[in-house]
Design a protein around this motif. Structure first.
Motif, PDB file in Angstrom:
ATOM      1  N   VAL A 471       0.848  -1.200   0.000  1.00 19.21           N
ATOM      2  CA  VAL A 471       0.000   0.000   0.000  1.00 19.21           C
ATOM      3  C   VAL A 471       0.881   1.247   0.000  1.00 19.21           C
ATOM      4  O   VAL A 471       2.010   1.224   0.497  1.00 19.21           O
ATOM      5  CB  VAL A 471      -0.976   0.017   1.202  1.00 19.21           C
ATOM      6  N   ARG A 472       0.367   2.328  -0.531  1.00 17.84           N
ATOM      7  CA  ARG A 472       1.167   3.546  -0.648  1.00 17.84           C
ATOM      8  C   ARG A 472       0.551   4.720   0.104  1.00 17.84           C
ATOM      9  O   ARG A 472       0.799   5.878  -0.217  1.00 17.84           O
ATOM     10  CB  ARG A 472       1.358   3.903  -2.130  1.00 17.84           C
ATOM     11  N   THR A 473      -0.242   4.444   1.089  1.00 16.99           N
ATOM     12  CA  THR A 473      -0.786   5.492   1.944  1.00 16.99           C
ATOM     13  C   THR A 473       0.177   5.726   3.102  1.00 16.99           C
ATOM     14  O   THR A 473       1.105   4.953   3.321  1.00 16.99           O
ATOM     15  CB  THR A 473      -2.170   5.075   2.458  1.00 16.99           C
ATOM     16  N   ASP A 474      -0.047   6.795   3.880  1.00 20.14           N
ATOM     17  CA  ASP A 474       0.982   7.159   4.850  1.00 20.14           C
ATOM     18  C   ASP A 474       0.466   7.436   6.258  1.00 20.14           C
ATOM     19  O   ASP A 474       1.137   8.083   7.047  1.00 20.14           O
ATOM     20  CB  ASP A 474       1.764   8.375   4.351  1.00 20.14           C
ATOM     21  N   ASN A 475      -0.749   6.950   6.579  1.00 18.72           N
ATOM     22  CA  ASN A 475      -1.189   7.076   7.969  1.00 18.72           C
ATOM     23  C   ASN A 475      -1.789   5.754   8.446  1.00 18.72           C
ATOM     24  O   ASN A 475      -2.088   4.865   7.651  1.00 18.72           O
ATOM     25  CB  ASN A 475      -2.151   8.255   8.166  1.00 18.72           C
ATOM     26  N   GLU A 632      -1.775  -0.099  -9.030  1.00 14.23           N
ATOM     27  CA  GLU A 632      -2.305   1.263  -8.971  1.00 14.23           C
ATOM     28  C   GLU A 632      -3.795   1.297  -8.643  1.00 14.23           C
ATOM     29  O   GLU A 632      -4.253   2.184  -7.926  1.00 14.23           O
ATOM     30  CB  GLU A 632      -2.042   1.977 -10.297  1.00 14.23           C
ATOM     31  N   SER A 633      -4.554   0.330  -9.154  1.00 11.93           N
ATOM     32  CA  SER A 633      -6.005   0.392  -8.987  1.00 11.93           C
ATOM     33  C   SER A 633      -6.493  -0.258  -7.694  1.00 11.93           C
ATOM     34  O   SER A 633      -7.440   0.224  -7.082  1.00 11.93           O
ATOM     35  CB  SER A 633      -6.704  -0.249 -10.188  1.00 11.93           C
ATOM     36  N   LEU A 634      -5.835  -1.340  -7.263  1.00 15.56           N
ATOM     37  CA  LEU A 634      -6.352  -2.064  -6.111  1.00 15.56           C
ATOM     38  C   LEU A 634      -5.470  -2.025  -4.874  1.00 15.56           C
ATOM     39  O   LEU A 634      -5.977  -2.124  -3.757  1.00 15.56           O
ATOM     40  CB  LEU A 634      -6.585  -3.546  -6.474  1.00 15.56           C
ATOM     41  N   ILE A 635      -4.155  -1.910  -5.046  1.00 12.31           N
ATOM     42  CA  ILE A 635      -3.253  -2.068  -3.907  1.00 12.31           C
ATOM     43  C   ILE A 635      -2.809  -0.736  -3.323  1.00 12.31           C
ATOM     44  O   ILE A 635      -2.957  -0.491  -2.119  1.00 12.31           O
ATOM     45  CB  ILE A 635      -2.025  -2.907  -4.315  1.00 12.31           C
ATOM     46  N   ALA A 636      -2.253   0.139  -4.155  1.00 14.23           N
ATOM     47  CA  ALA A 636      -1.667   1.391  -3.668  1.00 14.23           C
ATOM     48  C   ALA A 636      -2.624   2.233  -2.826  1.00 14.23           C
ATOM     49  O   ALA A 636      -2.209   2.825  -1.824  1.00 14.23           O
ATOM     50  CB  ALA A 636      -1.131   2.205  -4.847  1.00 14.23           C
ATOM     51  N   PRO A 637      -3.938   2.306  -3.184  1.00 18.46           N
ATOM     52  CA  PRO A 637      -4.831   3.177  -2.401  1.00 18.46           C
ATOM     53  C   PRO A 637      -5.075   2.722  -0.976  1.00 18.46           C
ATOM     54  O   PRO A 637      -5.644   3.480  -0.177  1.00 18.46           O
ATOM     55  CB  PRO A 637      -6.143   3.146  -3.209  1.00 18.46           C
ATOM     56  N   GLY A 638      -4.646   1.493  -0.607  1.00 19.17           N
ATOM     57  CA  GLY A 638      -4.888   1.025   0.752  1.00 19.17           C
ATOM     58  C   GLY A 638      -6.364   1.051   1.092  1.00 19.17           C
ATOM     59  O   GLY A 638      -7.209   0.625   0.304  1.00 19.17           O
TER      60      GLY A 638
END
Length: 668
Positions: A471-475, A632-638
């Protein structure tokens, strides 16, 4: 801060140094620190709360509590001296987290920030995080009158205690066999493992634990129907008339009623509506429609599968096939069709080759590098990997895939110990994840070998781990994949199972443990075709459990017994009627481990996974460009948006049942 469980999250925990006492000290300290920290956050806010002083400060507190709560999971199987304090801490930690979201002062601060000019000028993910908190406070009862809030906390305490009781009631003594002729047909490996179990328990002969690996082995291999029946009845008698009061049927009914009361207290019509408010598949109406459509599509396939199996079983002398005959009949039919045996298949999948295949899959699809690291671990067979992407370290993966002393039986799960995040000082906090599976130890010091089921389990859990690491979110909230709900998290496990259902992929990763040769393609294709056929029955059983779960958590007070609910759900999807000695509600442990009103997740995820995987079959199983689209579509958005939106983006349309039903149809 010398306690190994309370160290900086970017430093691996020194697991060998942990004792029962240091673990208990960590529990006490983190709970005290959590309570004091909340008071400090509340009292230290300026006239207008800020993102750093409120949200990121609470992230720090939550992260430390969760890290201790989930970081001790490897010790649950080490005996009562370890498990008792862990279970007590589980109750206390969840109570602390529940109390946090009932805190009116905290609620006011989050709302004040969310609705201020400062809050409206934050970036989109920060605003989404604030909306999540505002909604979480609402559905947690922070605005309830004092008396209702007290009742809510009491309900949550009772629910947690009943869940623990339900799980404890599943303990069941081994079936001990002292005459080897009763075990005729079992492979030498199975006999050796059951003999070793007896030795460890101080018994002579062979001990068959009421654990899936052993029970399934006996039901599949034992030629004598009497021993199959004895083991089957023991396994399906777990939680029934345990000597405790109440037994698990009553516990589950009481749990459903308490969950219903909690939901109505929070202004939801039932627990199903409350549960789905935090999941990915949609509304209760959408989930019911999904299950009903799936049942309608599957029922004729299931009925045909049953008819074919009963006809073929008669050729084996099983004129009146009983539930304990099912696995045996399927194995005999595989043997008659000259399908490669599980024992022969597993010789081509030694653990080292499988781990290398997992590492290569992550690298080829996502550019994720998993590098072995000498991090201190809790057992010699546990492996640790540092995860890197674009040359930056992003996380730590523990892989506890092999059964060993002190490990929970049937331990197949993934634990998200720490979420990736950036703290108020701008320091990156890495993700930490643990994968557990139940691959049998290798015999006589040889490396473990995996059959197809073991491959499916390991790839499933590895999918969860990749999701968490990538995931590429930060909190804390948006990087918490569990916030997607059971359906959102299960999608990635089910998706990565699809690779080992593909014959070409299995051939490509095979490497015989003695000489490294690959398995014959035709053998694999015939084997997979047979397993797919058997998967029709497995899917029907899963669907009956999902229908039961929805019914129980929608109308718990309608007077129906758990047995009546299961009978109806089985009929709806065409599965075999309940046998007199089957008590599925008494050992449906998922309903006490977070899948209540959410067991449908496995089927929803399976349907989505098959649909998604068709693109990889068309484009290439290791296609980097398609892996990037998936990322990009399913994983990164967390957890920043419901996963069904990501599925729609990846597919370019809504999910369809057709590929899944077509896959089952081809198996039939």
């Amino acid at each position: 801060m010398s306690n190994p469980l309370l160290q900086d999250g970017n430093v691996p925990v020194d697991y060998p140094s942990i004792t029962v006492q240091s673990m208990q000290n960590a529990f006490d300290q983190v709970l005290e620190r959590y309570a004091q920290g909340i008071e400090r956050v509340i009292n230290s806010q300026p006239s207008m709360p800020t993102w750093d002083d409120l949200v990121l400060a609470m992230d720090d507190l939550d992260a430390q509590l969760y890290a201790v709560l989930y970081g001790v999971m490897p010790f649950l199987g080490k005996g009562q001296a370890w498990s008792d304090p862990i279970l007590a801490f589980h109750i206390a930690a969840n109570s602390a987290l529940d109390s946090r979201f009932c805190n009116e002062q905290l609620q006011s601060l989050y709302e004040q920030l969310a609705y201020s000019d400062i809050g409206r000028n934050l970036d989109s993910r920060q605003r989404a995080t604030l909306r999540w908190h505002v909604e979480r406070f609402r559905v947690s009862g922070a605005s309830l009158p004092k008396s209702d809030k007290a009742r809510l906390l009491d309900l949550q305490r009772q629910i947690t205690e009943l869940e623990e009781r339900y799980l404890l009631n599943l303990d069941h003594p081994d079936v001990v066999v002292d005459d080897i002729t009763q075990l005729r047909g079992l492979s030498q490996r199975s006999l050796d493992e059951l003999n070793e179990r007896a030795r460890q328990r101080g018994n002579n002969g062979w001990s068959i634990p009421c654990e899936s690996w052993a029970v399934d082995r006996v039901l599949e291999e034992a030629e004598l129907g009497a021993i199959r029946e004895q083991v089957y009845r023991a396994f399906h008698g777990r939680g029934v008339n345990t000597g405790s009061s109440p037994d698990n049927g009553q516990v589950l009914q009481q749990l459903a009623l308490l969950r219903h009361e909690r939901a109505t207290l929070l202004a939801f019509s039932d627990h199903m509506n409350l549960s789905l408010a935090r999941k990915s598949a949609g509304s209760p109406g959408q989930v019911r429609a999904f299950l009903q459509s799936l049942a309608a599509g599957m029922k004729p396939l299931v009925q045909q599968w049953r008819s074919d199996l009963e006809r073929d079983a008669q050729k084996l002398g099983l004129d009146d096939m009983q539930p304990w005959d099912l696995r045996f009949a399927q194995k005999q039919l595989r043997d008659a069709a000259k399908i490669v045996s599980k024992e022969a298949l597993r010789e081509f999948f030694p653990m080292a080759a499988v781990i290398d295949a997992l590492i290569q899959l992550a690298r080829r699809l996502f550019g994720l590098e998993l590098r072995a690291t000498p991090a201190p671990v809790w057992a010699p067979s546990v492996l640790a990997f540092e995860a890197f992407q674009h040359n930056a370290r992003i996380g730590l993966l523990y892989l506890d895939a092999v059964q060993h002393a002190g490990k929970q039986a049937d331990a197949v799960f993934t634990t998200y110990v720490r979420n990736r995040r950036v703290d108020a000082e701008g320091i990156y906090q890495q993700a930490v994840v643990m994968v557990f599976s139940d691959v049998p130890e290798g015999s006589a010091g040889a490396q473990p070998l995996l059959d197809h089921l073991a491959l499916r389990k390991l790839y499933h859990e590895f999918g969860h781990a990749l999701h968490h690491l990538l995931v590429r979110t930060d909190n804390q909230v948006q990087s918490g994949v569990i916030e997607l709900g059971t359906d959102g998290t299960e999608l990635f496990g089910k998706l990565f199972e699809r690779w080992v259902w593909n014959a070409a992929y299995l051939v490509s990763i095979s490497s015989h443990h003695s000489d490294g040769r690959q398995i014959d393609r035709e053998q694999v294709e015939r084997c997979i075709a047979r397993y797919k056929r058997e998967a029709i029955g497995e899917a029907a059983l899963e669907l009956s459990k999902a229908l039961f779960d929805v019914d129980l958590h929608t109308k718990p007070g309608d007077g129906k017994t758990p047995r009546q609910r299961f009978a109806q759900s089985r009929e709806q999807c065409g599965y075999w009627p309940l046998h007199a000695h089957e008590h599925p509600a008494h050992a449906f442990d998922h309903l006490a481990t977070g899948y209540d009103a959410g067991y449908y997740a496995y089927l929803w995820a399976d349907v989505c996974a098959v649909d998604i995987f068709t693109r990889f079959e068309q484009t290439g199983l290791l296609d980097r460009a398609l892996g990037q689209v998936l990322f990009e579509s399913l994983i990164a958005p967390g957890a920043s948006r419901p996963l069904r939106e990501g599925v729609r983006q990846f597919l370019g349309r809504e999910t369809s049942l057709h590929p899944y039903l077509q896959w089952l149809q081809a198996a039939g």
